[in-house]
Motif scaffolding. Structure first.
Motif, PDB file in Angstrom:
ATOM      1  N   ILE A 261      14.162  59.871  -7.067  1.00 45.59           N
ATOM      2  CA  ILE A 261      13.321  58.863  -6.406  1.00 45.59           C
ATOM      3  C   ILE A 261      14.196  57.906  -5.595  1.00 45.59           C
ATOM      4  N   ASN A 262      15.345  57.519  -6.144  1.00 42.90           N
ATOM      5  CA  ASN A 262      16.252  56.630  -5.417  1.00 42.90           C
ATOM      6  C   ASN A 262      16.778  57.293  -4.144  1.00 42.90           C
ATOM      7  N   THR A 263      17.143  58.572  -4.244  1.00 42.72           N
ATOM      8  CA  THR A 263      17.628  59.292  -3.063  1.00 42.72           C
ATOM      9  C   THR A 263      16.520  59.426  -2.031  1.00 42.72           C
ATOM     10  N   LEU A 264      15.321  59.693  -2.512  1.00 46.93           N
ATOM     11  CA  LEU A 264      14.166  59.787  -1.615  1.00 46.93           C
ATOM     12  C   LEU A 264      13.980  58.472  -0.855  1.00 46.93           C
ATOM     13  N   GLY A 265      14.152  57.371  -1.552  1.00 48.43           N
ATOM     14  CA  GLY A 265      14.010  56.078  -0.902  1.00 48.43           C
ATOM     15  C   GLY A 265      15.106  55.800   0.110  1.00 48.43           C
ATOM     16  N   SER A 266      16.342  56.193  -0.219  1.00 45.90           N
ATOM     17  CA  SER A 266      17.452  55.945   0.702  1.00 45.90           C
ATOM     18  C   SER A 266      17.356  56.787   1.964  1.00 45.90           C
ATOM     19  N   LYS A 267      16.688  57.943   1.874  1.00 42.53           N
ATOM     20  CA  LYS A 267      16.546  58.818   3.037  1.00 42.53           C
ATOM     21  C   LYS A 267      15.251  58.572   3.808  1.00 42.53           C
ATOM     22  N   ALA A 268      14.378  57.767   3.259  1.00 45.61           N
ATOM     23  CA  ALA A 268      13.025  57.650   3.824  1.00 45.61           C
ATOM     24  C   ALA A 268      13.038  57.238   5.297  1.00 45.61           C
ATOM     25  N   ASN A 269      13.704  56.128   5.596  1.00 42.64           N
ATOM     26  CA  ASN A 269      13.752  55.636   6.986  1.00 42.64           C
ATOM     27  C   ASN A 269      12.351  55.514   7.578  1.00 42.64           C
ATOM     28  N   HIS A 270      11.411  55.090   6.731  1.00 42.55           N
ATOM     29  CA  HIS A 270      10.007  54.992   7.156  1.00 42.55           C
ATOM     30  C   HIS A 270       9.337  53.962   6.242  1.00 42.55           C
ATOM     31  N   LYS A 275       7.212  52.215   0.849  1.00 41.20           N
ATOM     32  CA  LYS A 275       6.190  51.612  -0.014  1.00 41.20           C
ATOM     33  C   LYS A 275       5.796  52.582  -1.132  1.00 41.20           C
ATOM     34  N   ILE A 276       5.680  53.850  -0.774  1.00 40.48           N
ATOM     35  CA  ILE A 276       5.325  54.862  -1.784  1.00 40.48           C
ATOM     36  C   ILE A 276       6.434  54.988  -2.819  1.00 40.48           C
ATOM     37  N   VAL A 277       7.690  54.959  -2.347  1.00 40.66           N
ATOM     38  CA  VAL A 277       8.827  55.062  -3.259  1.00 40.66           C
ATOM     39  C   VAL A 277       8.842  53.882  -4.229  1.00 40.66           C
ATOM     40  N   VAL A 278       8.516  52.683  -3.745  1.00 35.10           N
ATOM     41  CA  VAL A 278       8.465  51.502  -4.618  1.00 35.10           C
ATOM     42  C   VAL A 278       7.417  51.695  -5.704  1.00 35.10           C
ATOM     43  N   LYS A 279       6.263  52.251  -5.342  1.00 36.10           N
ATOM     44  CA  LYS A 279       5.214  52.509  -6.332  1.00 36.10           C
ATOM     45  C   LYS A 279       5.678  53.550  -7.360  1.00 36.10           C
ATOM     46  N   MET A 280       6.397  54.570  -6.883  1.00 36.20           N
ATOM     47  CA  MET A 280       6.920  55.590  -7.803  1.00 36.20           C
ATOM     48  C   MET A 280       7.918  54.978  -8.779  1.00 36.20           C
ATOM     49  N   LYS A 281       8.762  54.063  -8.286  1.00 35.00           N
ATOM     50  CA  LYS A 281       9.734  53.404  -9.157  1.00 35.00           C
ATOM     51  C   LYS A 281       9.028  52.563 -10.217  1.00 35.00           C
ATOM     52  N   ASP A 282       7.949  51.917  -9.820  1.00 35.15           N
ATOM     53  CA  ASP A 282       7.199  51.099 -10.779  1.00 35.15           C
ATOM     54  C   ASP A 282       6.609  51.968 -11.888  1.00 35.15           C
ATOM     55  N   LEU A 284       7.774  54.855 -12.853  1.00 34.00           N
ATOM     56  CA  LEU A 284       8.885  55.388 -13.648  1.00 34.00           C
ATOM     57  C   LEU A 284       9.432  54.343 -14.603  1.00 34.00           C
ATOM     58  N   GLU A 285       9.509  53.080 -14.186  1.00 34.58           N
ATOM     59  CA  GLU A 285       9.996  52.030 -15.068  1.00 34.58           C
ATOM     60  C   GLU A 285       9.100  51.876 -16.291  1.00 34.58           C
ATOM     61  N   GLN A 286       7.802  52.029 -16.089  1.00 36.84           N
ATOM     62  CA  GLN A 286       6.881  51.964 -17.233  1.00 36.84           C
ATOM     63  C   GLN A 286       7.122  53.134 -18.180  1.00 36.84           C
ATOM     64  N   ILE A 287       7.421  54.291 -17.618  1.00 41.13           N
ATOM     65  CA  ILE A 287       7.744  55.464 -18.448  1.00 41.13           C
ATOM     66  C   ILE A 287       9.005  55.196 -19.263  1.00 41.13           C
ATOM     67  N   LYS A 288      10.052  54.707 -18.592  1.00 38.65           N
ATOM     68  CA  LYS A 288      11.339  54.458 -19.273  1.00 38.65           C
ATOM     69  C   LYS A 288      11.169  53.451 -20.401  1.00 38.65           C
ATOM     70  N   GLU A 289      10.349  52.439 -20.154  1.00 40.31           N
ATOM     71  CA  GLU A 289      10.152  51.416 -21.177  1.00 40.31           C
ATOM     72  C   GLU A 289       9.495  51.992 -22.433  1.00 40.31           C
ATOM     73  N   GLN A 290       8.503  52.866 -22.241  1.00 39.21           N
ATOM     74  CA  GLN A 290       7.785  53.423 -23.393  1.00 39.21           C
ATOM     75  C   GLN A 290       8.521  54.596 -24.026  1.00 39.21           C
ATOM     76  N   VAL A 291       9.392  55.259 -23.272  1.00 36.65           N
ATOM     77  CA  VAL A 291      10.169  56.368 -23.846  1.00 36.65           C
ATOM     78  C   VAL A 291      11.037  55.873 -24.998  1.00 36.65           C
ATOM     79  N   LEU A 292      11.430  54.594 -24.942  1.00 35.78           N
ATOM     80  CA  LEU A 292      12.266  54.032 -26.008  1.00 35.78           C
ATOM     81  C   LEU A 292      11.537  54.029 -27.348  1.00 35.78           C
TER      82      LEU A 292
END
Length: 295
Positions: A261-270, A275-282, A284-292
């Motif tokens: 997702i981070n690489t996708l965001g760095s290459k986006a140039n759009h 904006k979509i990448v930011v939503k994906m990160k959000d 994913l962060e919820q997933i990481k928090e609950q995976v614990l």
């Protein structure tokens, strides 16, 4: 089906003389961290209890508490009659030697003497030990069932978040298709303004292709899609038995998802893709928090 590390279990068992209530609470932890709050005379059972619980609970910050109620009349203190005899003899001898009368109220005198009362610490009989073991087993079973219920909630939560990321990944495609022509047109427009500079059109075409290839996100999308599928596969079905180390494995997969997702965001140039990448990160962060919380 995954298990949560969060849960609570409680059980009660009785012996001939005691009623024992065992409560076990579990929170997330990288390793098994077991602490026990038990009466002093239960200390001899701590090692055995740890060995009893560890294989079944595997991981988590575990707190075990024991409450003991007596079913028969018991007192922890008793008169130390032998000591009182010695004190009485000494007082009588002192009275004769000093020529003074003996006390008129022996009880008030003797009971004020040091060690007039002796404390008899409670002891565990085999029936008490057996009852404690049953209570531990039943409380552990209740805790595991509680973990299973919480695991079902986590399972549904993860499926929803993975579906959201997958949907957002699909939303990237329309912008991706328009992005390359837009980038190419912008570069050509900038070059057109430099009328006084001559350049090799063939070399320019090669450089444009190289630059546009660096912006290509096809591999990132493919790998991210693969990680999403692997995450769901690792979760197992709703009726599948829990597998050892699922929480750690899901954590590793989530990290790999984050890299793509981070690489996708760095290459986006759009802007819209960003904006979509930011939503994906959000998501994913919820997933990481609950995976614990996953066992």
């Amino acid at each position: 089906m995954i298990l949560s590390m969060t849960g609570f279990g409680k059980a009660t068992a009785e012996s001939a003389h005691k009623k024992m209530t065992v409560e076990i609470k579990s929170l997330n932890s990288k390793q098994l961290d077991l602490s026990m709050r038990v009466p002093p005379y239960f200390r001899e059972l701590e090692v055995e209890t740890r060995n009893r619980l560890a294989p079944r609970l595997e991981r988590g910050k575990i707190e075990l508490a024991v409450l003991v109620d007596s079913l028969v009349a018991e007192t922890p203190a008793a008169l130390n009659v032998e000591v009182l005899k010695v004190y009485k003899a000494q007082v009588e001898a002192a009275a004769r030697e000093l020529g003074i009368p003996q006390p008129s109220d022996w009880y008030s005198v003797l009971l004020r003497m040091p060690d007039a009362m002796k404390t008899e610490y409670a002891k565990l009989e085999q029936g008490d030990i057996d009852a404690f073991g049953r209570a531990c087993d039943e409380a552990t079973a209740a805790l595991i069932e509680s973990r299973r219920r919480e695991g079902r909630k986590l399972y549904d939560f993860f499926l929803q978040k993975i579906d959201n990321i997958s949907r957002l990944l699909g939303d990237v495609e329309p912008f991706e298709q328009e992005r390359v022509p837009r980038v190419r047109a912008r570069l050509e427009e900038q070059l057109a303004r430099l009328q006084s500079i001559e350049y090799d059109a063939g070399r320019l075409e090669q450089e444009l292709i190289f630059y546009i290839e660096k912006l290509d996100v096809s591999e990132e999308k493919l790998r991210l899609r693969s990680h999403l599928n692997y995450f769901v596969e690792t979760l197992g079905g709703s009726d599948a038995l829990p597998a050892a180390g699922q929480g750690k494995q899901l954590g590793f997969i989530a990290q790999e998802m984050g890299r793509e997702i981070n690489t996708l965001g760095s290459k986006a140039n759009h802007a819209d893709m960003q904006k979509i990448v930011v939503k994906m990160k959000d998501e994913l962060e919820q997933i990481k928090e609950q995976v614990l919380n996953v066992l």
